[in-house]
Design a protein around this motif. Structure first.
Motif, PDB file in Angstrom:
ATOM      1  N   GLY A  71       0.814  -1.216   0.000  1.00 51.37           N
ATOM      2  CA  GLY A  71       0.000   0.000   0.000  1.00 51.37           C
ATOM      3  C   GLY A  71       0.843   1.258   0.000  1.00 51.37           C
ATOM      4  N   ILE A  72       1.951   1.228   0.726  1.00 50.43           N
ATOM      5  CA  ILE A  72       2.856   2.388   0.748  1.00 50.43           C
ATOM      6  C   ILE A  72       3.461   2.615  -0.639  1.00 50.43           C
ATOM      7  CG2 ILE A  72       5.037   3.247   1.672  1.00 50.43           C
ATOM      8  CD1 ILE A  72       4.326   1.789   4.298  1.00 50.43           C
ATOM      9  N   ILE A  73       3.865   1.525  -1.287  1.00 52.07           N
ATOM     10  CA  ILE A  73       4.412   1.641  -2.639  1.00 52.07           C
ATOM     11  C   ILE A  73       3.375   2.226  -3.587  1.00 52.07           C
ATOM     12  CG2 ILE A  73       5.262   0.314  -4.613  1.00 52.07           C
ATOM     13  CD1 ILE A  73       6.460  -1.661  -2.578  1.00 52.07           C
ATOM     14  N   GLN A  74       2.144   1.783  -3.430  1.00 51.37           N
ATOM     15  CA  GLN A  74       1.079   2.270  -4.303  1.00 51.37           C
ATOM     16  C   GLN A  74       0.876   3.767  -4.147  1.00 51.37           C
ATOM     17  OE1 GLN A  74      -2.906   1.204  -3.212  1.00 51.37           O
ATOM     18  NE2 GLN A  74      -3.572   1.041  -5.323  1.00 51.37           N
ATOM     19  N   GLU A  75       0.956   4.255  -2.926  1.00 46.58           N
ATOM     20  CA  GLU A  75       0.718   5.677  -2.682  1.00 46.58           C
ATOM     21  C   GLU A  75       1.783   6.553  -3.340  1.00 46.58           C
ATOM     22  OE1 GLU A  75      -0.013   6.896   1.229  1.00 46.58           O
ATOM     23  OE2 GLU A  75      -1.693   5.541   1.545  1.00 46.58           O
ATOM     24  N   PHE A  76       3.016   6.057  -3.412  1.00 43.73           N
ATOM     25  CA  PHE A  76       4.073   6.841  -4.045  1.00 43.73           C
ATOM     26  C   PHE A  76       3.705   7.237  -5.473  1.00 43.73           C
ATOM     27  CE2 PHE A  76       7.556   4.744  -1.258  1.00 43.73           C
ATOM     28  CZ  PHE A  76       7.299   5.663  -0.263  1.00 43.73           C
ATOM     29  N   GLN A  77       2.920   6.388  -6.128  1.00 48.52           N
ATOM     30  CA  GLN A  77       2.672   6.600  -7.546  1.00 48.52           C
ATOM     31  C   GLN A  77       1.740   7.776  -7.832  1.00 48.52           C
ATOM     32  OE1 GLN A  77       2.280   2.916  -9.941  1.00 48.52           O
ATOM     33  NE2 GLN A  77       2.532   1.873  -7.981  1.00 48.52           N
ATOM     34  N   PHE A  78       0.960   8.195  -6.849  1.00 55.46           N
ATOM     35  CA  PHE A  78       0.118   9.370  -7.071  1.00 55.46           C
ATOM     36  C   PHE A  78       0.977  10.589  -7.409  1.00 55.46           C
ATOM     37  CE2 PHE A  78      -2.896   6.921  -4.402  1.00 55.46           C
ATOM     38  CZ  PHE A  78      -3.947   6.889  -5.290  1.00 55.46           C
ATOM     39  N   GLY A  79       2.090  10.729  -6.707  1.00 56.89           N
ATOM     40  CA  GLY A  79       2.977  11.846  -6.986  1.00 56.89           C
ATOM     41  C   GLY A  79       3.955  11.570  -8.105  1.00 56.89           C
ATOM     42  N   MET A  80       4.381  10.306  -8.237  1.00 56.02           N
ATOM     43  CA  MET A  80       5.387   9.957  -9.239  1.00 56.02           C
ATOM     44  C   MET A  80       4.823  10.008 -10.663  1.00 56.02           C
ATOM     45  SD  MET A  80       7.131   6.702  -7.314  1.00 56.02           S
ATOM     46  CE  MET A  80       7.729   6.057  -8.862  1.00 56.02           C
ATOM     47  N   ASN A  81       3.697   9.318 -10.858  1.00 61.76           N
ATOM     48  CA  ASN A  81       3.205   9.099 -12.219  1.00 61.76           C
ATOM     49  C   ASN A  81       1.870   9.775 -12.527  1.00 61.76           C
ATOM     50  OD1 ASN A  81       5.416   7.408 -12.363  1.00 61.76           O
ATOM     51  ND2 ASN A  81       4.232   5.549 -12.024  1.00 61.76           N
ATOM     52  N   TRP A  82       1.163  10.252 -11.505  1.00 61.35           N
ATOM     53  CA  TRP A  82      -0.196  10.747 -11.724  1.00 61.35           C
ATOM     54  C   TRP A  82      -0.415  12.086 -11.015  1.00 61.35           C
ATOM     55  CZ3 TRP A  82      -2.742   8.015 -15.296  1.00 61.35           C
ATOM     56  CH2 TRP A  82      -2.324   6.704 -15.530  1.00 61.35           C
ATOM     57  N   SER A  83       0.532  12.979 -11.148  1.00 60.03           N
ATOM     58  CA  SER A  83       0.432  14.259 -10.435  1.00 60.03           C
ATOM     59  C   SER A  83      -0.705  15.129 -10.974  1.00 60.03           C
ATOM     60  CB  SER A  83       1.767  15.016 -10.525  1.00 60.03           C
ATOM     61  OG  SER A  83       2.121  15.270 -11.875  1.00 60.03           O
ATOM     62  N   ASN A  84      -0.968  15.099 -12.274  1.00 60.33           N
ATOM     63  CA  ASN A  84      -2.093  15.870 -12.813  1.00 60.33           C
ATOM     64  C   ASN A  84      -3.420  15.382 -12.248  1.00 60.33           C
ATOM     65  OD1 ASN A  84      -0.576  17.599 -14.353  1.00 60.33           O
ATOM     66  ND2 ASN A  84      -0.754  16.419 -16.248  1.00 60.33           N
ATOM     67  N   TYR A  85      -3.526  14.072 -12.118  1.00 56.98           N
ATOM     68  CA  TYR A  85      -4.720  13.499 -11.484  1.00 56.98           C
ATOM     69  C   TYR A  85      -4.823  13.929 -10.026  1.00 56.98           C
ATOM     70  CZ  TYR A  85      -7.199   9.943  -8.805  1.00 56.98           C
ATOM     71  OH  TYR A  85      -8.004   9.294  -7.908  1.00 56.98           O
ATOM     72  N   SER A  86      -3.711  13.907  -9.311  1.00 55.18           N
ATOM     73  CA  SER A  86      -3.711  14.288  -7.896  1.00 55.18           C
ATOM     74  C   SER A  86      -4.141  15.744  -7.715  1.00 55.18           C
ATOM     75  CB  SER A  86      -2.321  14.068  -7.296  1.00 55.18           C
ATOM     76  OG  SER A  86      -1.943  12.709  -7.359  1.00 55.18           O
ATOM     77  N   ARG A  87      -3.675  16.612  -8.595  1.00 50.92           N
ATOM     78  CA  ARG A  87      -4.087  18.017  -8.522  1.00 50.92           C
ATOM     79  C   ARG A  87      -5.578  18.163  -8.820  1.00 50.92           C
ATOM     80  NH1 ARG A  87       0.731  18.391 -11.677  1.00 50.92           N
ATOM     81  NH2 ARG A  87       2.497  19.135 -10.436  1.00 50.92           N
ATOM     82  N   PHE A  88      -6.043  17.438  -9.816  1.00 48.21           N
ATOM     83  CA  PHE A  88      -7.447  17.529 -10.202  1.00 48.21           C
ATOM     84  C   PHE A  88      -8.367  17.041  -9.088  1.00 48.21           C
ATOM     85  CE2 PHE A  88     -11.305  15.845 -12.196  1.00 48.21           C
ATOM     86  CZ  PHE A  88     -11.705  16.915 -12.996  1.00 48.21           C
TER      87      PHE A  88
END
Length: 501
Positions: A71-88
């Protein structure tokens, strides 16, 4: 998808989330099973239930610990690969994920620690409350994670911030009351119950094939009792997961008709009544499907009626273009991966059927006065193999849920392509994909190694040990009937499974 930023980002998140979701249903299901076992001991004082709670509690702790890491590894990907999604999505995700971390995870992590180390400090009834609270924390965590994921499937309670173009929370209660959430949640929880029961049933069957169990009457009794317990839990979970899945399907038919049509490989509108495709040869390029069909069955499954047609993907595609061309353009492809969804649905349904059948057979062959299961090694092997059946079913359900939302990451609001990080590169994604894959292999190997070790040591923790160590283990074993010591383990962190791919 190929070696592109979008393709590699999607593959990485899919790999991480699927692997993470292997352990979430196991943790929730086993926590409930262990809570019931310890409660039964507190009520009737039979030591076999205390042994069961401590023994299967070890497997629960192993699955929980691995689930936390993934789960911790999965959370890293919001910032690593999906930052536009995270902002939205940041304003929407903030509330449910904050509650999940501050309330649900706090409860879960606190009481799992209290439960692990206080076997000799509280009365059985009081101590059982701790594992119930641990399970409740896991279940509440699932609600808040599914609340965030359900918004991606069926956005509610939001408005568009005109300055940024991002979604902004308008009504928290609308997010919580999302109809998608309260159809997905029961399906996920009962699937977890089925998974927990099948883990106990299947691993017990493997244990009964082991020479140690065959030579120790105490182990035979313990694992036979575990098989019956696991069978009841799995059967209940399979029945209710199927019923909850039916309710969710009724909602999807109207809310995401493209997803539903894909699970049945329907390109053109069906006749009335609608036939159900048992198997189908699908050509996604030509948009055709040749199927072996059962008349009336799809109408019965879809509408619980002998009449009713189902809208095909070609019709749905036209409707989506009419609805979204002004915003997303005429070049959008609204067809989902039909072959994957078609077979994922059937594997998911088949896994529940297999779990139910295996549970019934286990109960029949271990019934009072007719306990003959040990005489059928072939049946024990089949039941042992059923340990892995729920993982196929839950993975199939995840693929349907997430791939059926294509091409959106947030349905009707943000496409998957628009959610990728602008700074991601192909070399960095290749590197992290390889690293994560190898890490997951290692974690899986560790989980299997220690689970097997716990299983074959037996309920008294003395199997496969030298004689001197076995005698020492008998004096100090935390799972012996005489012991009141603690079950040790390490777990912590939170389990988040909001899927993007």
């Amino acid at each position: 998808m190929g070696l592109s930023i979008l393709g590699l980002s999607r593959f990485q998140f899919a790999m991480t989330t699927i692997y993470h979701f292997f352990f979430i249903p196991v943790s929730i299901g086993l926590a409930l099973a262990v809570a019931i076992m310890e409660t039964m001991y507190a009520v009737n004082k039979k030591l076999v239930y205390l042994k069961m709670a401590k023994f299967w509690g070890k497997i629960f702790l192993l699955s929980f610990a691995v689930g936390v890491v993934t789960g911790i590894i999965q959370e890293f990907q919001f910032g690593m690969n999906w930052s536009n999604y995270s902002r939205f999505m940041g304003d929407i995700f903030g509330a449910p994920l904050a509650i999940e971390a501050l309330l649900a995870f706090f409860m879960e992590s606190t009481f799992i620690g209290v439960w692990m180390f206080t076997w000799d400090r509280f009365k059985p009834g009081v101590h059982a409350i701790f594992i119930w609270l641990t399970w409740l924390g896991s279940t509440l965590s699932a609600i808040w994670i599914l609340a965030a994921n359900s918004f991606m499937q069926h956005p509610t309670g939001f408005e568009i911030n005109k300055a940024t173009g991002h979604v902004r929370l308008r009504s928290f209660m609308d997010v919580v009351a999302n109809p998608q959430l309260w159809r997905a949640f029961p399906h996920v929880i009962f699937a977890a119950v089925m998974t927990g029961g099948m883990i106990i049933l299947g691993m017990s069957a493997f244990a009964m094939l082991h020479k140690r169990t065959q030579q120790h009457d105490g182990d035979k009794v313990f694992f036979t009792k575990s098989i019956r317990f696991g069978a009841v839990v799995a059967l209940v979970g399979a029945v209710f997961a199927t019923g909850a899945g039916d309710l969710q399907t009724q909602f999807i038919i109207e809310d995401q008709p493209m997803k539903f049509a894909a699970t049945e490989a329907i390109y053109n509108d069906t006749s009335d009544p609608a036939p159900w495709a048992v198997v189908s040869l699908i050509n996604e390029e030509d948009k055709t499907a040749n199927s072996i069909e059962i008349p009336y069955m799809l109408s019965l499954l879809s509408y619980h009626s002998t009449s009713g047609s189902v809208k095909g993907m070609n019709t749905v595609n036209k409707e989506l273009h009419e609805q979204y061309d002004a915003k997303f353009g005429k070049d959008m492809n609204y067809y989902v991966p039909v072959t994957t969804l078609f077979w994922s649905f059937r594997f998911m349904a088949l896994s529940a059927a297999i779990a139910g059948l295996a549970s019934i057979l286990a109960l029949w062959f271990t019934r009072k006065g007719k306990d003959t299961l040990m005489n059928y090694r072939w049946l024990l092997w089949i039941m042992g193999a059923c340990t892995f059946v729920p993982f196929i079913g839950t993975t199939g359900g995840w693929l349907i849920t997430e791939l059926g939302r294509y091409p959106w990451i947030v349905y009707g609001l943000l496409t998957i392509a628009d959610g990728v990080s602008p700074t991601a590169t192909v070399p960095s994604l290749l590197f992290t994909n390889i690293v994560y894959f190898l890490l997951f292999l290692l974690l899986g190997a560790v989980m299997i190694f220690y689970s097997r070790r716990v299983l074959y040591q037996g309920p008294d923790g003395e199997g496969e040990l030298p004689a001197g160590k076995a005698r020492a283990a008998e004096r100090t074993s935390p799972v012996s009937a005489q012991s009141t010591g603690s079950v040790s383990g390490n777990a912590g962190g939170t389990e988040r499974s909001v899927a993007l791919s």
